[in-house]
Write a protein that holds these residues in place. Sequence first.
Motif, PDB file in Angstrom:
ATOM      1  N   VAL A  70       0.847  -1.202   0.000  1.00 23.76           N
ATOM      2  CA  VAL A  70       0.000   0.000   0.000  1.00 23.76           C
ATOM      3  C   VAL A  70       0.878   1.245   0.000  1.00 23.76           C
ATOM      4  CG1 VAL A  70      -1.642   1.344   1.372  1.00 23.76           C
ATOM      5  CG2 VAL A  70      -1.978  -1.093   1.074  1.00 23.76           C
ATOM      6  N   HIS A  71       1.963   1.223   0.791  1.00 23.65           N
ATOM      7  CA  HIS A  71       2.867   2.374   0.826  1.00 23.65           C
ATOM      8  C   HIS A  71       3.503   2.615  -0.542  1.00 23.65           C
ATOM      9  CE1 HIS A  71       3.481   1.848   5.444  1.00 23.65           C
ATOM     10  NE2 HIS A  71       2.289   2.272   5.132  1.00 23.65           N
ATOM     11  N   ILE A  82      -2.986   1.986  -7.066  1.00 27.53           N
ATOM     12  CA  ILE A  82      -4.107   2.684  -6.457  1.00 27.53           C
ATOM     13  C   ILE A  82      -4.181   4.056  -7.115  1.00 27.53           C
ATOM     14  CG2 ILE A  82      -5.076   3.589  -4.305  1.00 27.53           C
ATOM     15  CD1 ILE A  82      -3.288   1.518  -2.831  1.00 27.53           C
ATOM     16  N   THR A  83      -5.307   4.312  -7.778  1.00 25.16           N
ATOM     17  CA  THR A  83      -5.431   5.578  -8.495  1.00 25.16           C
ATOM     18  C   THR A  83      -6.135   6.639  -7.665  1.00 25.16           C
ATOM     19  OG1 THR A  83      -7.441   4.742  -9.546  1.00 25.16           O
ATOM     20  CG2 THR A  83      -5.379   4.513 -10.779  1.00 25.16           C
ATOM     21  N   GLY A  84      -7.062   6.236  -6.858  1.00 27.37           N
ATOM     22  CA  GLY A  84      -7.788   7.181  -6.021  1.00 27.37           C
ATOM     23  C   GLY A  84      -8.084   6.541  -4.680  1.00 27.37           C
ATOM     24  N   ARG A  86      -6.533   6.505  -1.931  1.00 23.59           N
ATOM     25  CA  ARG A  86      -5.389   5.760  -1.376  1.00 23.59           C
ATOM     26  C   ARG A  86      -5.484   5.615   0.145  1.00 23.59           C
ATOM     27  NH1 ARG A  86       0.945   6.527  -2.917  1.00 23.59           N
ATOM     28  NH2 ARG A  86       1.750   5.097  -1.365  1.00 23.59           N
ATOM     29  N   ARG A  87      -5.893   6.678   0.819  1.00 23.61           N
ATOM     30  CA  ARG A  87      -5.995   6.631   2.292  1.00 23.61           C
ATOM     31  C   ARG A  87      -7.058   5.614   2.724  1.00 23.61           C
ATOM     32  NH1 ARG A  87      -3.366   6.880   6.921  1.00 23.61           N
ATOM     33  NH2 ARG A  87      -4.650   7.667   8.592  1.00 23.61           N
ATOM     34  N   GLU A  88      -8.167   5.552   1.985  1.00 23.94           N
ATOM     35  CA  GLU A  88      -9.215   4.581   2.311  1.00 23.94           C
ATOM     36  C   GLU A  88      -8.700   3.150   2.134  1.00 23.94           C
ATOM     37  OE1 GLU A  88     -12.951   5.229   0.300  1.00 23.94           O
ATOM     38  OE2 GLU A  88     -12.738   7.393   0.547  1.00 23.94           O
ATOM     39  N   VAL A  89      -7.984   2.910   1.038  1.00 25.12           N
ATOM     40  CA  VAL A  89      -7.426   1.580   0.800  1.00 25.12           C
ATOM     41  C   VAL A  89      -6.425   1.235   1.900  1.00 25.12           C
ATOM     42  CG1 VAL A  89      -6.009   0.170  -0.763  1.00 25.12           C
ATOM     43  CG2 VAL A  89      -7.796   1.663  -1.697  1.00 25.12           C
ATOM     44  N   GLU A  90      -5.577   2.212   2.250  1.00 25.04           N
ATOM     45  CA  GLU A  90      -4.580   1.981   3.303  1.00 25.04           C
ATOM     46  C   GLU A  90      -5.256   1.648   4.633  1.00 25.04           C
ATOM     47  OE1 GLU A  90      -0.675   4.080   5.344  1.00 25.04           O
ATOM     48  OE2 GLU A  90      -2.187   5.365   4.428  1.00 25.04           O
TER      49      GLU A  90
END
Length: 196
Positions: A70-71, A82-84, A86-90
């Motif tokens: 993720v980082h 990850i295109t958008g 990113r914080r939610e995915v993280e």
Amino acid sequence: MNVFLHGHLHQLTQLQQLCNGLLSRYNQADPTLSADLALFLDTVSEAYRKMARHDMEGQALALKAELLSVHRGLDPRTLEHITGRRREVEMGVILRILQRSHEQVCGDRQTTEKSLTDARALLGPVMLASLQRGLIKGSDLHQGAYKRQAKVEALWKLIRIDPALALAANQISINLSVHDIVILAMELLAGMTALP
């Protein structure tokens, strides 16, 4: 050589406390959580390595790899960039890692506690029989002599060679380290001081 279950229990308890703290920080949306989670996973993998639990060591390393992906901008489930959001995915990955870590550590801690409880149940009758056979001296018991590790180790050696107790004692020794036996015996002997 048998593993030292009390040592494992101590390590697993510490890991559980660390994980609980991280879960609390997740619930507070702590922005520094990710870096501390990576350190926690290092601690987990090292603890399992010391316990010779290489399967769990590998699992902790795999969880850290998910976090690192993720980082690096990769979704660990799809391995796509990850295109958008990113914080939610993280945060989703962090939650999954915390849940899996917590389940594993708590499960291993409960298994270790059960092993010690089972061992205590096996050792109790042997200690009572030792008292009946005179291997445990009532005067020593009431004076607290069995609070000393050396005294309990000497007692265990006597129990292991006693013709009536050797079979049961050796069976216990197959499954437990001497250190665990001594700790459990000391606990049981402390409880026996209340006997008349």
